[in-house]
Design a protein around this motif. Structure first.
Motif, PDB file in Angstrom:
ATOM      1  N   GLY A  31      75.699  57.311  36.025  1.00 12.75           N
ATOM      2  CA  GLY A  31      74.722  56.934  35.010  1.00 12.75           C
ATOM      3  C   GLY A  31      74.750  55.436  34.728  1.00 12.75           C
ATOM      4  N   ARG A  32      73.556  54.831  34.585  1.00  9.54           N
ATOM      5  CA  ARG A  32      73.459  53.403  34.270  1.00  9.54           C
ATOM      6  C   ARG A  32      72.666  53.256  32.976  1.00  9.54           C
ATOM      7  N   ALA A  33      73.319  52.644  31.960  1.00  9.65           N
ATOM      8  CA  ALA A  33      72.722  52.627  30.621  1.00  9.65           C
ATOM      9  C   ALA A  33      71.527  51.701  30.523  1.00  9.65           C
ATOM     10  N   LEU A  34      71.534  50.606  31.230  1.00 12.05           N
ATOM     11  CA  LEU A  34      70.552  49.572  30.949  1.00 12.05           C
ATOM     12  C   LEU A  34      69.646  49.235  32.112  1.00 12.05           C
ATOM     13  N   ASP A  35      69.763  49.995  33.183  1.00  7.94           N
ATOM     14  CA  ASP A  35      68.927  49.676  34.329  1.00  7.94           C
ATOM     15  C   ASP A  35      67.562  50.338  34.259  1.00  7.94           C
ATOM     16  N   GLY A  36      67.349  51.118  33.184  1.00  8.67           N
ATOM     17  CA  GLY A  36      66.043  51.758  33.048  1.00  8.67           C
ATOM     18  C   GLY A  36      65.829  52.897  34.007  1.00  8.67           C
ATOM     19  N   VAL A  85      86.599  58.713  22.110  1.00 12.96           N
ATOM     20  CA  VAL A  85      85.805  59.828  22.649  1.00 12.96           C
ATOM     21  C   VAL A  85      84.579  59.294  23.374  1.00 12.96           C
ATOM     22  N   LEU A  86      83.862  58.376  22.718  1.00 15.17           N
ATOM     23  CA  LEU A  86      82.639  57.850  23.326  1.00 15.17           C
ATOM     24  C   LEU A  86      82.943  57.081  24.605  1.00 15.17           C
ATOM     25  N   ASN A  87      84.006  56.304  24.573  1.00 14.50           N
ATOM     26  CA  ASN A  87      84.366  55.563  25.785  1.00 14.50           C
ATOM     27  C   ASN A  87      84.687  56.515  26.927  1.00 14.50           C
ATOM     28  N   SER A  88      85.394  57.610  26.609  1.00  7.67           N
ATOM     29  CA  SER A  88      85.752  58.579  27.650  1.00  7.67           C
ATOM     30  C   SER A  88      84.488  59.189  28.247  1.00  7.67           C
ATOM     31  N   PHE A  89      83.555  59.566  27.383  1.00  8.96           N
ATOM     32  CA  PHE A  89      82.335  60.198  27.876  1.00  8.96           C
ATOM     33  C   PHE A  89      81.489  59.204  28.655  1.00  8.96           C
ATOM     34  N   ALA A  90      81.411  57.972  28.114  1.00  2.49           N
ATOM     35  CA  ALA A  90      80.639  56.932  28.799  1.00  2.49           C
ATOM     36  C   ALA A  90      81.233  56.656  30.174  1.00  2.49           C
ATOM     37  N   ARG A  91      82.546  56.653  30.252  1.00  3.08           N
ATOM     38  CA  ARG A  91      83.204  56.391  31.535  1.00  3.08           C
ATOM     39  C   ARG A  91      82.899  57.504  32.528  1.00  3.08           C
TER      40      ARG A  91
END
Lengths: 342, 562
Positions: free
Chosen positions: B258-263, B244-250
């Motif tokens: 969305g970029r998780a770590l680019d601030g 589920v999380l992978n699907s949403f993250a994708r």
């Protein structure tokens, strides 16, 4: 299970200490840190991670003999502190605990020892007004040969007196194998107890590793030398590294003299190598921090003195010594650990 | 776990706690059984097995079963859906299209049972997802429009009850609007989102997909506080697994940008960051984009929460290590495992230059379910060109040793689960990983870190909960808690100085402890590099010994030849 290739037995020094677990963590932290105090020590200066490199470590803890479980809990000065007060406080040198009674009676020899030992340390921590610490330290760095005056200038008088008293009492109880009664009433024959503990640590280390290395600090160096020279049952130690050691003080040497020796000598039967690391401004080392000219070589084995200045106005702190590039090079070479950063 | 137990677990819809090569064997048993043992391998069990394998992201294994069923048994709507889903996730998009077309025709005929009709909505959704995936892969706007249309049609066909179809349509429309692309719609994404919000049920219960839909809906409406609230609720549901999380993250990454770590500060960035941090704490991996991170070293302040802090030197070493870690893929580009480059001489091989090391259960000509080297490719994420991977062919196998059972005590040189190959041409300017000369002492403080491609994702550094638990008596196997996932197989296991100590190959919640301890515990397992070196040495010594000795010069046979 095959043996580890080496095991390091740490022997702590003067005064009240953190709990055994905390002390071990602090010492290993001191070794671990990459590039500490870059203004003092040449870079790169990668940390030494004993366990990561397959080297076991043990701690010979004996502070409880004098102080029970009244552990030191302020660890700040083990880190890169600068104020002498915080550093000395963490070495718990400012207070004289119950049990360290003023000596009444005792043999003339014992009384003589205390007077002379205190005088020796007092001479190193003597009595003139404080001068500019940085200028003093700079002078020492350039000349390489401090005087008592110069060391004295770094510490306040009350601190000097407390240091002398505590060091003298601990040395006295150990060297004369006095019986010490702790605050909770437990009694120890100090020298016998400390010997027993270190012998046990060395035995365990020899069982688990091919090579045993001792790293001893301060008063712990007296215990280590005593066991290596005067205990036939001691297992063989490949290398001993002493740091901040008072073994250069003649009165200490006299009480550690082996029965079969005319003069203090290298414990060649039980020890392979001895490296003595000293900061010339460390007052506990005394005015004679170098041992090569004191300890008679035996079978071609002699003490190797290594001068390495650390930092601050209290140069005795173990983690300061552990940050040194030269100390680390010696330990890594002995333990077979590569010092490359990558 | 016994082989029969693994088969039984799959057929009852339970994800077996077994190493992947045992799951491979079980799937082979099932595949063979579909044609030969119709009484045992019935549709209900196969449907559950493929469902379970998809949820566990074992898409290739699910595909094998689906393919066999499609080729030899009667049509089953649920199995066909799972088969199509596995194909899409493996990027076999044309094949997935064919399967879905066939499935829709079969369901249209009727007579396939009561389950068949509802699958039509799923098929339409998968068709739409196909188009979405083509758009993501190729950037072709026509596919975006097609996907949007299909999601809308599917939503309408479901009588506006399959909300996930609607939110996908909204997400694509929002993407078109951001990109300035014309997408015939009649209403804006915001209008559609507002309408969908009114239709959503008041109580979502424990439905993970409804929660995810609500979060995404609030994102579309710009209600970021609500979007975050629904996301946190989702992440704390028991049913919110890695799938589920992978699907949403994708979705957040590929459609919303969305970029998780680019601030970044966009709504999608914030949600992506929350998902990444949750994955880090729960699944204990930190996913970052190594090429971007490499260029941002000077501003790096990563705190691997709970694992202490890392100096800049350590982070530099980590990034350097990443350049030598590769992904084993099939010819379709699907990531199936991890591996790493080392200098051949460090393994005792006479080959010059660097070699690539991975597990035998990932890459082998002999191990069941492993990718054949002739079909395999290796890519290195740090060597991507403009974000596109560069694939390297495998020239030859230099050494291989099959896997044994986890925790197995056997000869130190056997069952090492390793394959060492020579690539046709590896990345240039890559130093290869350094091997540690010694194993760490297990003292409660020793750590074992893993970097790999879990579940086919980008490179991930696993440092949380990374305790080294045990080393076996022969120094052949290590146990550690460091979390990993399928796809991590073949990852290097590092000591605290970022030198390789082992090759990761599996894990279990019931890992047998090393003797003399007894019982089981939760642990991952790696094969030590020193055991691999010893295995290589032993094999080459055996080869040398078995070679016939040349006859002496004065032997009659030699002289006769002259």
């Amino acid at each position: 299970m095959s043996k580890h290739r080496a095991a390091v037995v740490f022997v702590h020094g003067l005064s009240r200490k953190p709990s055994p677990l905390d002390l071990k963590k602090l010492w290993l932290w001191g070794l671990d840190q990459d590039n500490p105090m870059p203004t003092v020590f040449e870079q790169p200066n990668p940390g030494i991670r004993l366990g990561t490199n397959g080297v076991a470590s043990q701690f010979c803890y004996y502070a409880d003999v004098f102080y029970g479980n009244s552990y030191e809990t302020d660890f700040q000065s083990y880190y890169e502190a600068e104020t002498s007060k915080s550093e000395i406080k963490a070495d718990a040198l400012l207070d004289l605990e119950d049990g360290f009674i003023a000596l009444e009676g005792g043999t003339p020899r014992e009384q003589g020892f205390l007077r002379t030992f205190e005088a020796r340390l007092g001479a190193n921590l003597s009595l003139t007004d404080a001068a500019d610490a940085a200028a003093i330290a700079s002078h020492i760095q350039k000349t390489g040969s401090p005087t008592g005056y110069e060391i004295a200038g770094l510490l306040p008088p009350a601190v000097r007196r407390a240091i002398i008293k505590k060091a003298a009492m601990e040395a006295y109880y150990f060297l004369f194998d006095k019986e010490f009664t702790r605050a909770d009433g437990v009694r120890f024959a100090v020298r016998r107890e400390l010997r027993t503990r270190l012998l046990a640590s060395l035995r365990r280390a020899a069982e688990e590793a091919e090579k045993v290395i001792i790293v001893a600090h301060s008063m712990g160096t007296m215990v280590a030398y005593d066991v290596l020279r005067n205990c036939p049952e001691c297992s063989f130690v490949d290398t001993m590294i002493t740091v901040g050691s008072p073994l250069g003080i003649r009165e200490v040497q006299q009480e550690l003299l082996a029965n079969d020796a005319r003069s203090i000598d290298f414990p060649a039967q039980k020890l392979g190598r001895w490296i003595n690391v000293y900061d010339p401004v460390d007052p506990i080392c005394g005015a004679d921090p170098r041992f090569a000219n004191d300890f008679q070589p035996v079978d071609g084995k002699a003490v190797v003195d290594v001068k390495e200045s650390n930092w601050g106005s209290w140069r005795h702190t173990i983690t300061h010594y552990f940050s040194g590039t030269r100390f680390r090079n010696e330990l890594a070479a002995t333990a077979g650990i590569s010092r490359s950063a990558a | 776990m016994k082989p029969d137990s693994v088969v039984a677990a799959l057929l009852t819809g339970t994800c077996p706690d077994a190493p992947v090569w045992e799951i491979n064997k079980a799937v082979r048993t099932i595949v063979d059984g579909i044609a030969l043992d119709r009484a045992t391998y019935v549709a209900a069990g196969i449907w559950k097995a493929t469902n379970t394998l998809n949820r566990a992201l074992h898409f290739e294994l699910s595909r094998l079963i689906g393919q066999e069923w499609a080729g030899s048994r009667d049509f089953h709507a649920g199995i066909a859906r799972n088969y199509a889903q596995s194909l899409i996730n493996l990027s076999f998009l044309d094949e997935a299209d064919d399967v879905l077309d066939h499935a829709m025709r079969e369901v249209g005929k009727g007579g396939n049972g009561v389950r068949a009709e509802p699958e039509l909505t799923e098929y339409q959704g998968l068709k739409a997802r196909l188009c979405k995936q083509r758009f993501v892969n190729d950037g072709d706007i026509n596919y975006l429009v097609q996907a949007f249309d299909r999601y809308c049609l599917g939503y309408a066909a479901s009588k506006e009850t399959s909300y996930w179809l609607a939110i996908n349509a909204i997400a694509l429309l929002a993407r078109a609007e951001r990109d300035g692309v014309a997408c015939p719609s009649g209403r804006s994404s915001a209008q559609r989102a507002a309408r969908l919000l009114r239709k959503m049920p008041a109580a979502l219960g424990d439905d993970v997909w409804l929660m995810a839909t609500m979060s995404e809906l609030c994102l579309a409406l710009g209600k970021m506080n609500d979007a975050e609230l629904w996301l946190y609720r989702l992440m704390h549901l028991p049913g919110c697994d890695a799938f589920v999380l992978n699907s949403f993250a994708r979705q957040l990454k590929e459609i919303w940008g969305g970029r998780a770590l680019d601030g970044g500060n966009s709504g999608a960035d914030r949600l992506a960051s929350i998902v990444a941090k949750h994955q880090m704490s729960r699944f204990a991996v930190l996913a970052f984009d190594p090429p971007k991170t490499r260029h941002a070293q000077d501003e790096l302040e990563l705190n691997f929460s709970g694992a202490g802090s890392f100096s800049i030197d350590a982070l530099t070493q980590i990034l350097q290590a990443c350049s030598a870690i590769g992904c084993v893929c099939n010819k379709a580009g699907c990531r199936l495992g991890t591996g790493f480059l080392v200098e051949a001489s460090t393994l005792g091989l006479e080959h010059r230059g660097k070699v690539f090391v991975t597990n035998a259960h990932v890459l082998s000509n002999e191990v069941e379910g492993a990718l054949r080297p002739a079909e395999g490719l290796v890519s290195f994420e740090m060597a991507c060109i403009e974000g596109k991977p560069v694939f390297h062919k495998i020239e030859k196998i230099l050494f291989t040793s099959p896997p044994g059972s986890l925790g197995q005590a056997c000869s130190p040189c056997e069952n090492l689960d390793v394959t060492v190959v020579q690539l046709e041409q590896g990345p240039s300017d890559c130093a290869g990983l350094s091997l540690s000369a010694y194993l760490p002492i297990v003292d409660g403080d020793a750590k074992a870190y893993v970097i790999g491609h879990p579940r086919g994702s980008g490179l991930q550094v696993s440092v949380h909960d990374s305790e080294l638990l045990a080393v076996d008596e022969a120094s052949r196997l290590l146990h550690y808690r460091t979390p990993t996932d399928p796809g991590s197989s073949g990852s290097p296991v590092f000591n605290e100085q970022w030198k390789v100590i082992a090759l990761h190959h599996g894990g279990s919640s019931c890992m047998p402890r090393f003797r003399p301890a007894s019982g089981v515990y939760q642990a991952n397992e790696g094969v030590t590099m020193q055991a691999i070196r010893e295995g290589i040495r032993a094999e080459f010594a055996a080869c040398a010994a078995s070679r016939p000795m040349p006859l002496p010069a004065d032997h009659p046979a030699t002289m006769a030849r002259r």
